[in-house]
Design an enzyme around this catalytic site. Structure first.
Site, PDB file in Angstrom:
ATOM      1  N   LYS A 266     -25.901  -6.392  35.676  1.00 29.69           N
ATOM      2  CA  LYS A 266     -27.331  -6.554  35.871  1.00 29.69           C
ATOM      3  C   LYS A 266     -27.985  -6.753  34.500  1.00 29.69           C
ATOM      4  O   LYS A 266     -27.675  -6.024  33.538  1.00 29.69           O
ATOM      5  CB  LYS A 266     -27.932  -5.332  36.564  1.00 29.69           C
TER       6      LYS A 266
ATOM      7  N   ASP B 136     -26.521 -10.920  36.844  1.00 40.14           N
ATOM      8  CA  ASP B 136     -27.529 -11.004  37.905  1.00 40.14           C
ATOM      9  C   ASP B 136     -28.856 -10.552  37.324  1.00 40.14           C
ATOM     10  O   ASP B 136     -29.012  -9.405  36.919  1.00 40.14           O
ATOM     11  CB  ASP B 136     -27.116 -10.119  39.079  1.00 40.14           C
TER      12      ASP B 136
ATOM     13  N   SER C 138     -20.549  -4.465  40.830  1.00 39.04           N
ATOM     14  CA  SER C 138     -21.863  -4.731  40.266  1.00 39.04           C
ATOM     15  C   SER C 138     -22.258  -3.518  39.444  1.00 39.04           C
ATOM     16  O   SER C 138     -22.376  -2.410  39.979  1.00 39.04           O
ATOM     17  CB  SER C 138     -22.880  -4.978  41.389  1.00 39.04           C
TER      18      SER C 138
ATOM     19  N   LYS D  34     -26.104 -12.778  51.660  1.00 38.91           N
ATOM     20  CA  LYS D  34     -26.340 -11.410  52.121  1.00 38.91           C
ATOM     21  C   LYS D  34     -26.770 -11.510  53.568  1.00 38.91           C
ATOM     22  O   LYS D  34     -27.816 -12.096  53.874  1.00 38.91           O
ATOM     23  CB  LYS D  34     -27.400 -10.716  51.268  1.00 38.91           C
TER      24      LYS D  34
ATOM     25  N   GLU E 260     -26.646 -15.443  38.192  1.00 37.22           N
ATOM     26  CA  GLU E 260     -27.250 -15.274  39.513  1.00 37.22           C
ATOM     27  C   GLU E 260     -28.758 -15.067  39.425  1.00 37.22           C
ATOM     28  O   GLU E 260     -29.231 -14.212  38.673  1.00 37.22           O
ATOM     29  CB  GLU E 260     -26.594 -14.081  40.215  1.00 37.22           C
TER      30      GLU E 260
ATOM     31  N   GLY F  70     -24.127  -7.585  48.035  1.00 41.50           N
ATOM     32  CA  GLY F  70     -24.348  -6.250  48.574  1.00 41.50           C
ATOM     33  C   GLY F  70     -25.744  -5.745  48.262  1.00 41.50           C
ATOM     34  O   GLY F  70     -26.407  -6.228  47.333  1.00 41.50           O
TER      35      GLY F  70
ATOM     36  N   ASP G 281     -29.685 -16.268  45.193  1.00 38.65           N
ATOM     37  CA  ASP G 281     -29.652 -15.116  46.091  1.00 38.65           C
ATOM     38  C   ASP G 281     -30.986 -15.037  46.828  1.00 38.65           C
ATOM     39  O   ASP G 281     -31.125 -15.535  47.949  1.00 38.65           O
ATOM     40  CB  ASP G 281     -29.377 -13.854  45.263  1.00 38.65           C
TER      41      ASP G 281
ATOM     42  N   LYS H 227     -19.766  -7.871  37.492  1.00 35.73           N
ATOM     43  CA  LYS H 227     -21.137  -8.393  37.471  1.00 35.73           C
ATOM     44  C   LYS H 227     -22.033  -7.415  36.738  1.00 35.73           C
ATOM     45  O   LYS H 227     -22.038  -6.220  37.036  1.00 35.73           O
ATOM     46  CB  LYS H 227     -21.662  -8.615  38.894  1.00 35.73           C
TER      47      LYS H 227
END
Length: 376
Positions: free
Chosen positions: A163, A188, A135, A262, A213, A290, A238, A161
């Site tokens: 952000k 994400d 990530s 998670k 996400e 995570g 999520d 991934k």
């Protein structure tokens, strides 16, 4: 398994470099660490609540109060046959899933150690290593993002991934996809968008992402269902998913096509397994997310991700990406994007107590009595 006493700590672990998301910039990971003692053994877990209620509604200060004053005094000094019995006892507490997960996960570790079994075995895991991705936080430039993504792909990570947030999305994704056309790339948003950003989200839909996400609000499945109906790219939820019932509703209404599990967010390993099983019933893959955990939380995540339907690479990348020194003696490191399950009983890791003491900000001893005894 008789629970005799507990130790709560507030820990501040400095990150090697800042990690930026749509929430802001993190330079240190602050978290609650619980040590649970019984019958000569110790179980340990890490709370994933934050200083501020930005990811979900729970906070470190609120969780500490609940754990010290209510939860732990009510379970200490008593024997519990298994985690299911313990959590039935706590089922009357509404919400506070991250705080309850901290107790449940520490008990799973303790219970598995008493059985002389690794946690993955008692959870029902089917593999001894898990595929992982990385990530990447929001970087200073598109070029820096591409360089980081390429570097991690060359290390063998199975998924990149990124952000994103409004204004930092299409251009950076397009550049990374151009540099890594054969590597699975996801994004994400951490709930940073609304349906007013539909044009941007539709542009992202054209870029060949593995999934997007949590693009919309943390508590809004309905708009996610509207968005998914307009998108070819699968949506992954999520923050919206805190129970197996949430997962069922999300998949039943086509608000998403896969789920990020998670363990702390959903209330512990028992509920994480239920979410896993519900998703499997819908033929929807899951993966283990995570929360920038130390080696304690990372080890719990690795064991959970050995369950069969964890078919997408998770976020449990090498600890050395985040910490100059971890809280545990064992090195949790990947090779070619594969993380081995820590060997040994329970979660398979042991605390580096002298270092833990050096990064502990507060410490509380808790017993069966109603009032905790304050330490440092």
């Amino acid at each position: 398994m008789r629970l005799e006493r507990a130790e709560l700590r507030v820990v501040s672990l400095p990150l090697l470099k800042p990690f930026r998301t749509s929430f802001g910039v993190m330079t240190d990971k602050n978290f609650v660490l619980l040590r649970l003692f019984g019958e000569g053994l110790e179980g340990v877990a890490e709370g994933v609540m934050d200083l501020r209620p930005d990811f979900r509604e729970e906070t470190i200060s609120g969780a500490l109060a609940l754990l010290q004053d209510t939860v732990l005094p009510g379970v200490l000094g008593r024997s519990w046959a298994n985690p299911e019995q313990l959590m039935r006892h706590l089922s009357g507490i509404r919400g506070n899933r991250m705080a309850l997960a901290t107790v449940e996960m520490a008990f799973w570790d303790l219970w598995a150690r008493s059985l002389e079994q690794p946690l993955c075995a008692v959870l029902g895991g089917v593999r001894d290593a898990v595929n992982v991705g990385v990530s990447l936080g929001i970087q200073k430039s598109v070029e820096a993002t591409v360089d980081s993504a390429v570097s991690h792909a060359e290390q063998g990570y199975k998924r990149i991934k990124l952000k994103i947030q409004p204004g930092w999305d299409v251009d950076v994704v397009r550049a990374v996809k151009a540099a890594l056309p054969n590597t699975p790339v996801t994004v994400d948003a951490n709930a940073a968008y609304t349906l007013a950003h539909l044009n941007t989200l539709r542009e992202l839909d054209t870029l060949g992402l593995d999934y997007i996400e949590q693009p919309l609000a943390w508590n809004d499945m309905r708009d996610h269902a509207k968005l998914q109906a307009l998108m070819n790219t699968p949506l992954c939820l999520d923050e919206c998913i805190t129970t197996a019932q949430d997962a069922r509703k999300a998949l039943e209404t086509a608000a998403c096509r896969l789920v990020n599990i998670k363990v702390g967010r959903v209330g512990g390993h028992l509920e994480a397994r239920r979410v896993h099983d519900v998703a499997a019933a819908f033929n929807a893959p899951v993966w283990c997310g995570g929360m920038l955990e130390s080696g304690v939380g990372r080890a719990h995540n690795i064991h959970l991700a050995t369950l069969e339907n964890f078919s997408k690479p998770g976020d449990t990348s090498s600890s050395s990406r985040y910490w100059a020194r971890d809280l545990i003696h064992e090195a949790l490191e990947t090779t070619d994007g594969v993380m081995p399950v820590p060997a040994g009983h329970g979660i398979g890791v042991t605390l580096d107590l002298p270092f833990l003491d050096s990064v502990t900000q507060q410490k509380f001893e808790v017993g069966p009595a109603r009032q905790p005894v304050a330490g440092r």
